[in-house]
Design a protein around this motif. Structure first.
Motif, PDB file in Angstrom:
ATOM      1  N   UNK A 118       0.822  -1.218   0.000  1.00 32.63           N
ATOM      2  CA  UNK A 118       0.000   0.000   0.000  1.00 32.63           C
ATOM      3  C   UNK A 118       0.856   1.269   0.000  1.00 32.63           C
ATOM      4  N   UNK A 119       2.168   1.100  -0.028  1.00 29.34           N
ATOM      5  CA  UNK A 119       3.037   2.272   0.103  1.00 29.34           C
ATOM      6  C   UNK A 119       3.803   2.556  -1.176  1.00 29.34           C
ATOM      7  N   UNK A 120       3.818   3.823  -1.583  1.00 30.02           N
ATOM      8  CA  UNK A 120       4.655   4.259  -2.701  1.00 30.02           C
ATOM      9  C   UNK A 120       5.791   5.106  -2.144  1.00 30.02           C
ATOM     10  N   UNK A 121       6.983   4.855  -2.640  1.00 32.25           N
ATOM     11  CA  UNK A 121       8.117   5.683  -2.239  1.00 32.25           C
ATOM     12  C   UNK A 121       8.398   6.624  -3.413  1.00 32.25           C
ATOM     13  N   UNK A 122       8.393   7.896  -3.117  1.00 30.84           N
ATOM     14  CA  UNK A 122       8.455   8.884  -4.195  1.00 30.84           C
ATOM     15  C   UNK A 122       9.616   9.840  -3.959  1.00 30.84           C
ATOM     16  N   UNK A 123      10.419  10.066  -4.985  1.00 33.61           N
ATOM     17  CA  UNK A 123      11.489  11.035  -4.758  1.00 33.61           C
ATOM     18  C   UNK A 123      10.935  12.456  -4.856  1.00 33.61           C
ATOM     19  N   UNK A 124      11.519  13.376  -4.084  1.00 39.06           N
ATOM     20  CA  UNK A 124      10.894  14.693  -3.917  1.00 39.06           C
ATOM     21  C   UNK A 124      10.707  15.467  -5.222  1.00 39.06           C
ATOM     22  N   UNK A 125      11.634  15.248  -6.181  1.00 36.23           N
ATOM     23  CA  UNK A 125      11.485  15.980  -7.450  1.00 36.23           C
ATOM     24  C   UNK A 125      10.210  15.542  -8.174  1.00 36.23           C
ATOM     25  N   UNK A 126       9.976  14.217  -8.189  1.00 36.83           N
ATOM     26  CA  UNK A 126       8.758  13.705  -8.817  1.00 36.83           C
ATOM     27  C   UNK A 126       7.536  14.195  -8.063  1.00 36.83           C
ATOM     28  N   UNK A 127       7.636  14.159  -6.723  1.00 30.81           N
ATOM     29  CA  UNK A 127       6.499  14.579  -5.907  1.00 30.81           C
ATOM     30  C   UNK A 127       6.145  16.029  -6.222  1.00 30.81           C
TER      31      UNK A 127
ATOM     32  N   UNK B  87       5.018  10.080   5.548  1.00 34.49           N
ATOM     33  CA  UNK B  87       6.232  10.575   6.201  1.00 34.49           C
ATOM     34  C   UNK B  87       7.317  10.852   5.175  1.00 34.49           C
ATOM     35  N   UNK B  88       8.311  11.547   5.641  1.00 31.51           N
ATOM     36  CA  UNK B  88       9.473  11.805   4.805  1.00 31.51           C
ATOM     37  C   UNK B  88      10.622  11.044   5.456  1.00 31.51           C
ATOM     38  N   UNK B  89      11.222  10.132   4.701  1.00 39.56           N
ATOM     39  CA  UNK B  89      12.334   9.355   5.260  1.00 39.56           C
ATOM     40  C   UNK B  89      13.533   9.591   4.361  1.00 39.56           C
ATOM     41  N   UNK B  90      14.618  10.046   4.916  1.00 37.90           N
ATOM     42  CA  UNK B  90      15.774  10.378   4.094  1.00 37.90           C
ATOM     43  C   UNK B  90      15.346  11.433   3.088  1.00 37.90           C
ATOM     44  N   UNK B  91      15.555  11.113   1.812  1.00 39.94           N
ATOM     45  CA  UNK B  91      15.188  12.058   0.764  1.00 39.94           C
ATOM     46  C   UNK B  91      13.800  11.803   0.198  1.00 39.94           C
ATOM     47  N   UNK B  92      13.189  10.722   0.618  1.00 43.54           N
ATOM     48  CA  UNK B  92      11.963  10.284  -0.054  1.00 43.54           C
ATOM     49  C   UNK B  92      10.682  10.585   0.706  1.00 43.54           C
ATOM     50  N   UNK B  93       9.614  10.708  -0.072  1.00 44.31           N
ATOM     51  CA  UNK B  93       8.281  10.810   0.505  1.00 44.31           C
ATOM     52  C   UNK B  93       7.650   9.425   0.483  1.00 44.31           C
ATOM     53  N   UNK B  94       6.899   9.112   1.508  1.00 46.07           N
ATOM     54  CA  UNK B  94       6.152   7.860   1.540  1.00 46.07           C
ATOM     55  C   UNK B  94       4.666   8.186   1.467  1.00 46.07           C
ATOM     56  N   UNK B  95       4.009   7.630   0.451  1.00 48.43           N
ATOM     57  CA  UNK B  95       2.569   7.834   0.317  1.00 48.43           C
ATOM     58  C   UNK B  95       1.858   6.519   0.604  1.00 48.43           C
ATOM     59  N   UNK B  96       0.829   6.602   1.425  1.00 44.64           N
ATOM     60  CA  UNK B  96       0.124   5.386   1.857  1.00 44.64           C
ATOM     61  C   UNK B  96      -1.266   5.367   1.231  1.00 44.64           C
ATOM     62  N   UNK B  97      -1.645   4.239   0.704  1.00 43.65           N
ATOM     63  CA  UNK B  97      -2.961   4.138   0.091  1.00 43.65           C
ATOM     64  C   UNK B  97      -4.030   3.958   1.174  1.00 43.65           C
ATOM     65  N   UNK B  98      -5.126   4.712   1.059  1.00 48.76           N
ATOM     66  CA  UNK B  98      -6.164   4.650   2.078  1.00 48.76           C
ATOM     67  C   UNK B  98      -7.177   3.537   1.816  1.00 48.76           C
TER      68      UNK B  98
END
Ligand SMILES: [Zn+2]
Length: 391
Positions: A346-355, A372-383
């Motif tokens: 259910x989780x997508x890891x997205x780099x900030x430029x793409x986001x 959340x933001x972990x390191x350089x990445x955004x984590x998007x969770x599917x509801x």
């Protein structure tokens, strides 16, 4: 640790214990679980739950499914404060649950969480779904009743049974609320904010909401609820449509910050850009966007100063419904800079430029919320989720 108490609440003496009431229905399904007083100074939900259980008993009302009422932070309830050490509605994460299993000595709110967690787990194990969770709250500012949900389609569908404003996506701004945790196992979970903490009408609104919620869940037939149309009418008296809102901004109060909201804001009041809203250590805080003020803080405890919200267009709601039903979200992970988390489907890891390029709105459209933001990445969770086993 206090497990049961008698308190004076809304000019009544009420007896508060962990299980405020439980009724078994003639059928095994559905199961409705309502929680009152997860914030100890928000007592309206407790009075309301006790009233509803009393009416069910006195009028010998027959339920289809099961109905449970659970008390939240009993120690904080006994002192009429939001919480003692930590906010019981901000510790519902897998890490905190794990601690319940590992630690011998628990802090006061973790003790409370421990009891609630095992009751919920037990109900989920022994009853059949569908499960509906209702969390009853009140606010420090004056407000009409409203609903808060995570933006899953099953939550949206259920909350459209109540003709009151509904706010989507608050979980992006809060850590560890109970309902988000419940949602992650695929169950329907709705937060109801009944009105101002100390106003009698907040109890009436909770009572009305509970009956309507039981009917909407098909736990009870409409004709069994004598005052059904009165309840329906009383909640929609506020002349606000069933509008959905999104959160555009949150003001977070930092530790040791002296925050003071300008007096007199009502929830949902229109505000203009640059309007003076509050003081922080005597410094003026102006709004940087226009919108509606949401949950302005008029109490000592809590670190959400205020939110700014705006209405979501019907078009957006429709498009996101269709896009999700057609599983268009699967296209998101084909984009460069977006990858699926191998450990969690259910989780997508997205780099900030793409986001930045895609804008967070696109992820919202497809039912993802930034977790959340972990390191350089955004984590998007599917509801939107399938039902999965409770941890
Ligand atoms: Zn609350």
């Amino acid at each position: 640790m206090i497990n049961q108490i008698v308190i004076e609440s809304f000019n009544e003496k009420i007896f508060v214990q962990r299980i405020l009431g439980s009724v078994e229905g003639v059928k095994q399904t559905p199961t409705v679980i309502a929680i009152g007083g997860i914030h100890g100074n928000e007592r309206a939900g407790l009075n309301a739950l006790l009233k509803v259980f009393q009416t069910i008993e006195e009028e010998n009302i027959c339920l289809n499914g099961n109905f449970y009422g659970i008390a939240g932070n009993i120690n904080a309830i006994s002192e009429n404060i939001r919480f003692k050490n930590v906010d019981l509605n901000r510790i519902w994460t897998k890490e905190e649950i794990l601690k319940l299993y590992l630690k011998d000595e628990l802090e006061i709110e973790s003790e409370e969480q421990n009891e609630i967690y095992f009751i919920i787990k037990d109900i989920l194990n022994k009853e059949k779904g569908p499960f509906y969770f209702l969390d009853l709250h009140t606010t420090s500012s004056d407000t009409q009743p409203f609903i808060i949900i995570s933006d899953s389609l099953n939550n949206r569908r259920y909350s459209s049974n109540f003709s009151i404003p509904t706010i989507l996506g608050i979980e992006e701004y809060l850590n560890g609320p109970l309902l988000t945790f419940i949602n992650e196992f695929g169950h329907i979970a709705v937060g109801f904010e009944a009105g101002q903490h100390d106003k009698e009408v907040s109890v009436d609104n909770c009572v009305a909401f509970l009956w309507l919620a039981l009917v909407a869940a098909k736990c009870i037939h409409k004709k069994e609820v004598k005052k059904y149309s009165y309840f329906k009418h009383s909640l929609s008296l506020f002349k606000e449509d069933q509008d959905f809102y999104k959160i555009d901004y949150k003001y977070t109060i930092k530790p040791f910050e002296n925050f003071k909201m300008i007096e007199g804001y009502r929830n949902f009041e229109e505000i203009t850009k640059n309007e003076l809203l509050a003081y922080s250590n005597q410094r003026e805080i102006h709004s940087n966007i226009k919108g509606k003020i949401f949950m302005p803080l008029y109490q000592e405890k809590g670190n959400d100063g205020f939110f700014i919200i705006s209405k979501i267009s019907k078009f957006w709601l429709k498009v996101s419904l269709v896009a999700r039903k057609l599983h268009f979200h699967q296209l998101l992970r084909l984009l460069p800079g977006v990858k699926l988390d191998r450990r969690n489907a259910y989780t997508l890891i997205v780099n900030p430029r793409t986001a930045k390029f895609l804008a967070i709105e696109i992820f919202h459209l497809f039912g993802y919320r930034k977790k959340m933001v972990k390191g350089d990445n955004f984590y998007f969770i599917k509801r939107d989720r399938k039902i999965s086993e409770f941890i």
